[in-house]
Design a protein around this motif. Sequence first.
Motif, short mmCIF file in Angstrom:
data_model
loop_
_atom_site.label_atom_id
_atom_site.label_comp_id
_atom_site.label_asym_id
_atom_site.label_seq_id
_atom_site.Cartn_x
_atom_site.Cartn_y
_atom_site.Cartn_z
N PHE C 98 0.84 -1.35 -0.15
CA PHE C 98 -0.26 -0.15 0.01
C PHE C 98 0.98 1.11 0.06
N SER C 99 2.15 1.30 0.27
CA SER C 99 2.83 2.39 0.68
C SER C 99 3.58 3.22 -0.65
N THR C 100 3.28 2.70 -1.86
CA THR C 100 3.68 3.50 -2.87
C THR C 100 2.89 4.70 -3.24
N GLN C 101 3.61 5.97 -3.35
CA GLN C 101 3.13 7.10 -3.87
C GLN C 101 3.04 7.30 -5.26
N ASP C 102 2.01 7.02 -6.08
CA ASP C 102 2.22 6.82 -7.53
C ASP C 102 2.82 7.84 -8.15
N HIS C 103 2.53 9.11 -7.76
CA HIS C 103 3.29 10.32 -8.43
C HIS C 103 4.72 10.20 -8.10
N ALA C 104 5.29 9.72 -7.08
CA ALA C 104 6.50 9.50 -6.80
C ALA C 104 7.37 8.37 -7.92
N ALA C 105 6.60 7.32 -7.91
CA ALA C 105 7.03 6.11 -8.59
C ALA C 105 7.34 6.84 -10.12
N ALA C 106 6.15 7.30 -10.53
CA ALA C 106 6.03 8.09 -12.03
C ALA C 106 7.37 8.85 -12.37
N ALA C 107 7.44 9.80 -11.52
CA ALA C 107 8.40 10.81 -11.41
C ALA C 107 10.00 10.00 -11.42
N THR C 108 10.13 8.87 -10.73
CA THR C 108 11.39 8.28 -10.47
C THR C 108 11.79 7.44 -11.95
N VAL C 109 10.63 7.12 -12.59
CA VAL C 109 10.69 6.48 -13.77
C VAL C 109 11.18 7.58 -14.80
N LEU C 110 10.50 8.49 -14.75
CA LEU C 110 10.79 9.63 -15.88
C LEU C 110 12.14 10.37 -15.88
N GLY C 111 12.72 10.30 -14.46
CA GLY C 111 14.00 11.12 -14.25
C GLY C 111 13.63 12.72 -14.32
N PRO C 112 14.74 13.46 -13.94
CA PRO C 112 14.40 14.69 -13.86
C PRO C 112 14.21 15.40 -15.18
N ASN C 113 14.49 14.92 -16.15
CA ASN C 113 14.66 15.52 -17.59
C ASN C 113 14.00 14.62 -18.70
N GLY C 114 13.52 13.57 -18.15
CA GLY C 114 12.83 12.69 -19.28
C GLY C 114 11.58 13.22 -19.65
N THR C 115 10.96 12.42 -20.38
CA THR C 115 9.53 12.61 -20.85
C THR C 115 8.84 11.31 -20.92
N PRO C 116 7.52 11.21 -21.00
CA PRO C 116 6.63 10.22 -20.96
C PRO C 116 7.41 9.28 -21.93
N GLU C 117 7.42 9.84 -23.21
CA GLU C 117 8.37 9.02 -24.32
C GLU C 117 9.62 8.45 -24.01
N GLU C 118 10.37 9.23 -23.55
CA GLU C 118 11.87 8.97 -23.32
C GLU C 118 12.10 8.93 -21.90
N PRO C 119 11.82 8.41 -21.09
CA PRO C 119 12.00 8.43 -19.65
C PRO C 119 13.54 8.07 -19.66
N GLN C 120 14.26 8.67 -18.63
CA GLN C 120 15.69 8.86 -18.37
C GLN C 120 15.93 8.29 -16.63
N GLY C 121 14.92 7.85 -16.29
CA GLY C 121 15.19 7.61 -14.86
C GLY C 121 15.50 6.11 -14.64
N VAL C 122 14.74 5.45 -13.60
CA VAL C 122 15.11 4.34 -12.87
C VAL C 122 14.08 3.48 -13.09
N PRO C 123 14.31 1.91 -13.33
CA PRO C 123 13.13 1.17 -13.37
C PRO C 123 12.53 0.91 -12.12
N VAL C 124 11.01 1.35 -11.93
CA VAL C 124 10.54 1.16 -10.64
C VAL C 124 9.33 0.18 -11.08
#
Lengths: 503, 503, 503, 503
Positions: C98-124
């Motif tokens: 239950f503890s995932t904050q979905d917006h945090a997970a999404a932003a972590t995948v995207l990375g600071p400069n990524g886009t939904p099409e080209e995420p640059q973050g981390v596999p979550v």
Amino acid sequence: MTATADTTAGPQSRLQTRNGIDFAVADLGLAEFGRKEIRLAQHEMPGLMELRREYAEARPLHGARIAGSLHMTVQTAVLIETLVSLGAEVRWVSCNIFSTQDHAAAATVLGPNGTPEEPQGVPVFAWKGETLEEYWWCTEQLFKFTDEQGNIVGPNMILDDGGDATLLVHKGVEYEKTGVVPTVEDEDLTVSDEYRIILDTLRRSLGEDPQRWTTVASDIRGVTEETTTGVHRLYQLAEQGLLLFPAINVNDSVTKSKFDNTYGIRHSLIDGLNRATDVLIGGKVALVCGFGDVGKGSAAALAGQGARVIVSEVDPICALQALLQGYQVARLEDVVDQADIIVTTTGNKDIVTVEAMARMKHQAIVANVGHFDNEIDVAGLGRYPGIRRLNIKPQVDEWVFPDGHSIILLSEGRLMNLGNATGHPSFVMSNSFSNQVIAQVELFTKYEEYNKDVYRLPKHLDEKVAKIHVLALGGELTKLTKDQAEYIGVDVEGPFKPEHYRY
Amino acid sequence: MTATADTTAGPQSRLQTRNGIDFAVADLGLAEFGRKEIRLAQHEMPGLMELRREYAEARPLHGARIAGSLHMTVQTAVLIETLVSLGAEVRWVSCNIFSTQDHAAAATVLGPNGTPEEPQGVPVFAWKGETLEEYWWCTEQLFKFTDEQGNIVGPNMILDDGGDATLLVHKGVEYEKTGVVPTVEDEDLTVSDEYRIILDTLRRSLGEDPQRWTTVASDIRGVTEETTTGVHRLYQLAEQGLLLFPAINVNDSVTKSKFDNTYGIRHSLIDGLNRATDVLIGGKVALVCGFGDVGKGSAAALAGQGARVIVSEVDPICALQALLQGYQVARLEDVVDQADIIVTTTGNKDIVTVEAMARMKHQAIVANVGHFDNEIDVAGLGRYPGIRRLNIKPQVDEWVFPDGHSIILLSEGRLMNLGNATGHPSFVMSNSFSNQVIAQVELFTKYEEYNKDVYRLPKHLDEKVAKIHVLALGGELTKLTKDQAEYIGVDVEGPFKPEHYRY
Amino acid sequence: MTATADTTAGPQSRLQTRNGIDFAVADLGLAEFGRKEIRLAQHEMPGLMELRREYAEARPLHGARIAGSLHMTVQTAVLIETLVSLGAEVRWVSCNIFSTQDHAAAATVLGPNGTPEEPQGVPVFAWKGETLEEYWWCTEQLFKFTDEQGNIVGPNMILDDGGDATLLVHKGVEYEKTGVVPTVEDEDLTVSDEYRIILDTLRRSLGEDPQRWTTVASDIRGVTEETTTGVHRLYQLAEQGLLLFPAINVNDSVTKSKFDNTYGIRHSLIDGLNRATDVLIGGKVALVCGFGDVGKGSAAALAGQGARVIVSEVDPICALQALLQGYQVARLEDVVDQADIIVTTTGNKDIVTVEAMARMKHQAIVANVGHFDNEIDVAGLGRYPGIRRLNIKPQVDEWVFPDGHSIILLSEGRLMNLGNATGHPSFVMSNSFSNQVIAQVELFTKYEEYNKDVYRLPKHLDEKVAKIHVLALGGELTKLTKDQAEYIGVDVEGPFKPEHYRY
Amino acid sequence: MTATADTTAGPQSRLQTRNGIDFAVADLGLAEFGRKEIRLAQHEMPGLMELRREYAEARPLHGARIAGSLHMTVQTAVLIETLVSLGAEVRWVSCNIFSTQDHAAAATVLGPNGTPEEPQGVPVFAWKGETLEEYWWCTEQLFKFTDEQGNIVGPNMILDDGGDATLLVHKGVEYEKTGVVPTVEDEDLTVSDEYRIILDTLRRSLGEDPQRWTTVASDIRGVTEETTTGVHRLYQLAEQGLLLFPAINVNDSVTKSKFDNTYGIRHSLIDGLNRATDVLIGGKVALVCGFGDVGKGSAAALAGQGARVIVSEVDPICALQALLQGYQVARLEDVVDQADIIVTTTGNKDIVTVEAMARMKHQAIVANVGHFDNEIDVAGLGRYPGIRRLNIKPQVDEWVFPDGHSIILLSEGRLMNLGNATGHPSFVMSNSFSNQVIAQVELFTKYEEYNKDVYRLPKHLDEKVAKIHVLALGGELTKLTKDQAEYIGVDVEGPFKPEHYRY
């Protein structure tokens, strides 16, 4: 050695005159220690010191002859010095037979630069442990200033605490007008011992000079009164149309009642408990009877040391404040057997009955910081069948009930912050005494603007006193812009609140 | 009158023997007051009283001869009585030349039912203000029990505070083995005055009996040690393989270190400040140097009285605790000119330098509740060019700098909660002294299970001490069910926490 | 749009791969809000940001492949970024369904400069409200890094919270060695639903690669573990000689256990109560069950809002602390009918029974901040004859007893500071996560110096973490002189305290 | 379905009539949730519930037609129910365009037992986010009761918060008498947008019925007013002799001003900060501007969470209180760059200027709990060259200055305890609303005893309100004996204090 001790019997045997100063104190030899304490206290009384600076040139009390009746302590010594530095002549007595600090009295007589042979200070008539006869004899001395021609003249101002100096004048005038000071036989009502002594004092003085008190009263521009009790008397006189001169009620200045009572007690309650008993306060259950200003300070002090505080209250508004600050609110009879420390703060009587004390925990500590010693039924305690009193040390008694449990009673039920400690600290007193000085200046210089009524100091003077003490503590005040002041409808210099504001 | 005062010069002139009890105290006439205070203190020391009840029949210390070296105060008198009631024979000295309360010493010699002619108490050798020679002579008396045949025998247990009794035995044994007590000439190293006196004491005692200290040591089953300093010495001896008998480190019981230091100081710091200065604490800026257990208690006490507390700290973990509790954390040099009250709690040295004091506010109060008087550079203060020292009253000095500003130094920089007040309250001491009694019983009865090493009391005994005091304060403990205990992997009776738990 | 959604049934249908990053989160569209919150949180996590600066050049985690299993929140996102900025490759899952904050997970995948099409973050692999099957499928994904040749490789470091990632490896190796993953029929013991799923997961994975887990384990240099529960498992493995790699116990760093538990709860308990109920806390009676680190924080928070706090405790040492801080200590059963708010903080079970709830005041609030939901007998509540459950809003239920009185149960008895509020604030997490980063660097770079055992971080690193946070709060640390350091026997740079110091 | 939606343009399109009740709310579908919250709130509003019991039979408001203008929240719904249960007919609007809780409005229309088809409640005209036109249209609906014959009649009582309902009547009467409602051209003075709308409203209503407002006014027995602003207007009208009916100033009851402001804010300030930012308050520096009742509550709340509080004050008396409670007192400009959280509580304007915000720490939080949004120069912020506003979430904006640092502004500078949290809790509101009910009963039943002036509730009613809430919190009040009451000169039933007592 120019001292001349009066050798007649009675209080006047205490009277000395040296270097033109008459006085009656315990021992001038204590002056050196008193001087040290006064010097240290000056720094803690920034209000008084600031008023000295402010009025150094104007000396607005020049010409004032102030009769002061207020506990003759180190703090009062700083007050007296201040009045003198503003130009006043002063004579002083204590307003309580036990409250004189003999070293403070001695130092006040000596003055900062005097010697025992050539005192340069102020006539003081006060020592610790006066009898009631001595007390009223001292009070009488207040009214014997000497003018430049060497004639005895009365004061033109009174500074009172509890109203005894004012009482003497008013009763003197009353009996002067009726033509006779009543004796006990004259009156139906039961006369207390103390009142009998007052009557004796007046009878003697009117014997010396039948117009004495009307003469005295006619010179007096006004009185400034320190406490609730004295203020209460003044309002009664004013209502009856009997008040002989204007009065300023210093007691109800915010910087007096909301500071003395709360923050003074927060300090001195703990101090008294510790000096008296050395008992760990932390972890104990403390029952505080009353949650007015004094009770609020008591509860804060005890909680600040880790006690669990229970409050008993009559007034539901104060009780609700106690609850919302996290205290349990209960009736004394329901919790008195759980309490380790019981503190009365009510100003009422019979708060802790002997029945309650009979039910207390072994070695429960019973202490009063309210008003009179009748908050605790000390008399009833003494009459309890089979009880024994063991004195542990001065102001600390263990009363052992027949069942073997005992209670520890402090200061025989009288104010233990004075009896077991040293009362309010200088900084607290600096607030109320600054109000006193300001009130004296106000009445002395503007007495013609006042009727024979009781006045409170205007709020801007209350704020002035506060400001001095804020700055002394390193606080920095924000200043309103003109625009902001207009927006809330006040002057940029204050006063900042409506009269009914509660702080 | 059977007293026989030794008339030879030196400390032994203090020695008296009455009713078979030898002792050296200031004045047996003080015993009555001491008795009263002991009686009151008993109620505040529930741990000791409970142990008396628990062991009333078993008397597990029967046969124990305990040599006790620990401040001879009212609280210690209750400890001594407890040891006696558990069956022990006891001899006692103070572990500090100033810390004896003469009325407590007198009452301990007299015993509850004794008279000055026929004391029934315990041999005490202690008075307030011993010289160092006297101090070590007293300590030597600890080792002179008498057996049933009237022969002098040594103790079989030591109860130590700071380790001086233990030191004497260990040094005695060391020099006995080397065959000679060194004189100053024998040693290269600079010998302190005090150590010279210890050597003299040992030389004299070995002159009387060349096997004295090995004999003494061979009888001793163990020592229980009260403080950090003594514990530190014991660990050093153990590491070097020189420890002659098992030791229990009482200091690091939770009910000692986390209660004494924090809640004891919370009480006594305020008490000392008030008795010394009567200065209002509320509204003042207080700088607390150090935020360990003592600093935490100091800050809580000052904040509880309405001071604004600033903390200085070296250890970032403690500093972060201070911040998260709402205190400002700053370096002394950055804020010392804003502080009204400066309190050292570090156990380190040179915390408040003379340079810092030169920059303080006028009449700033400087007080130490840490450890030694070198936390504050008192020596440097005395050497400051042009400085003047004005004694206000005992333990309160005003030091006036050439620029006119002064500071108020309490207790000459020594522990002001002892010097200006009366130290930790009874209830706090009941915790550490209960640990002492339990440790004495443990080592005396089970010494064969212990090696010549330093041990801490097992946690269940720490919890036992706590439990007694919880109940005494009216607290009710919850009991684990068997099921719950299994769930968290403990026994239903405890101990409840792993060794590394921090509380 | 390069995303490829797996269309097979089961959790893998969540799997996406874009720009070479595989992940499974709720909705990448939430990334923007997540990004904002991460940016704000960075400022409140000075420990992590300082470590980024300190290691910016060295990049000591270069080459590290970290498998992280820890609540996927905004704060964790800042941790992940930090690990990446130190050079690590990272894969992440939540350690709670239950503890995932979905917006945090999404932003972590995207990375600071990524886009939904080209995420640059981390596999979550995490979303709020996973099933247990999904949860363990996600955990399995942790172990599927890709090397430069595109081959699947395992991690070489684990960062664990509760030990599930570590468990999977150890169980995998165990069954790989026995040659078979047991099915329910294989085992006598009752297998929990969750364990059955773990077995299924392992069976499937070993079906794919029979040496999978020994291969994985052989690469792993170590694990750093966040919590009590996980640490407990590790010590058990180490004792049994089964631990496959070194472990660092982050949980028992002072900057973790004494800060998270006390100051984190002090914040979030109040927050949860307010969001859930909007009930005035002031004036209410609050019963806090347990006075460990969490209980201490709870009591402080409630008292700070003006509640009257009663504490129930099993451990007499903690109970005595509560008393000396002014709290009443009582048994739940004796006071539960007086309490308005009941908070469990024990980590034990059956603290608030259904019988207790049946006796509570109408609308009493029952909340758990201890550990599991069995602190409160929620199951028993559901079985109570005639009881009705009224859902007020999410995580807030009113349970109405047949007699008409009701209780308000928060978060169904689970951790209400997470369920009704947002858990510990960033600044608190910055402390524990800094320990995590430091522990990762330590083990990754010096793993050869460690045995297959459980270690605590050395005190100087604990102090380092504290120091960063002290400075971030504007605190200034005092520096020991060389002389002072020698005097107390420490280094001028610390560590400043012995291991057993309790803070 | 008997609802008839008015289809004309403008606010009246909101108007519905069902089951004889006309209303305009957002969505009756929200009524179920509103009903739940009202039921829970009833228990937290013991004052209102007790008044219902006390007056259940007497129904003293029978015949009253009350026009209520006060935030349409859950707590107000309980107030409305109470008025109805005392016999009144009620019509209601919110006194602020944003403050309606739509679920509370819906549930109030429905009534406890109504259905959407057959509401049985009270006509409410309020929804969250009205335009100013809508707002005044709603207010106009207050005055349209229907008598038994179906004729439109006015109210005979007003319950006002801020004075808008009272304003409409007074302005209506004024212009009715002058014969014309001015248009902008008629008046020299600049007319605000809102006043223009008021004039339009009056012009339209007088167009419908030229004697409308004198008719309305002649029926009104009195108004009870909730807040400072409204009270201020009333005193102005009374001074100018323009007040049309008696008024009771509820605001200055002690149980209103000393409870709402201090204990309400102590609760809701923390709540708002947490919901808005999730930032750890402990360890932070919080600047509280103003130390009146609201400032006192703010400081207590922040300190209770472990923040270090600095106070800025204009009034030296309040500043001295802050100092003596241990807070630093400084000017904003001297410390604003050290603060993490800045809270305004002054009721004045331009407290936090844009220049101050430009100097704040990065991510400093700026929040207002004083009065209007001009305490913070929000307008200036928007005009700052190069500034950017980033909305984080509703009521939370990050304003980024050109130098890169940002501040977090809550609720656009408006009252954040309402905007970011849910305002004062029910228990606090129960106090002020009980005063409202009592004042309504007093004026409605005894209006003939009152002149067209502004009155405060007598102290015994203030004490009555307090008493109910003391008992609800489990407090037990002590009862004076007759003897004690005489001793202090009060009645045994109170009132217990003189009018000028400050609490």
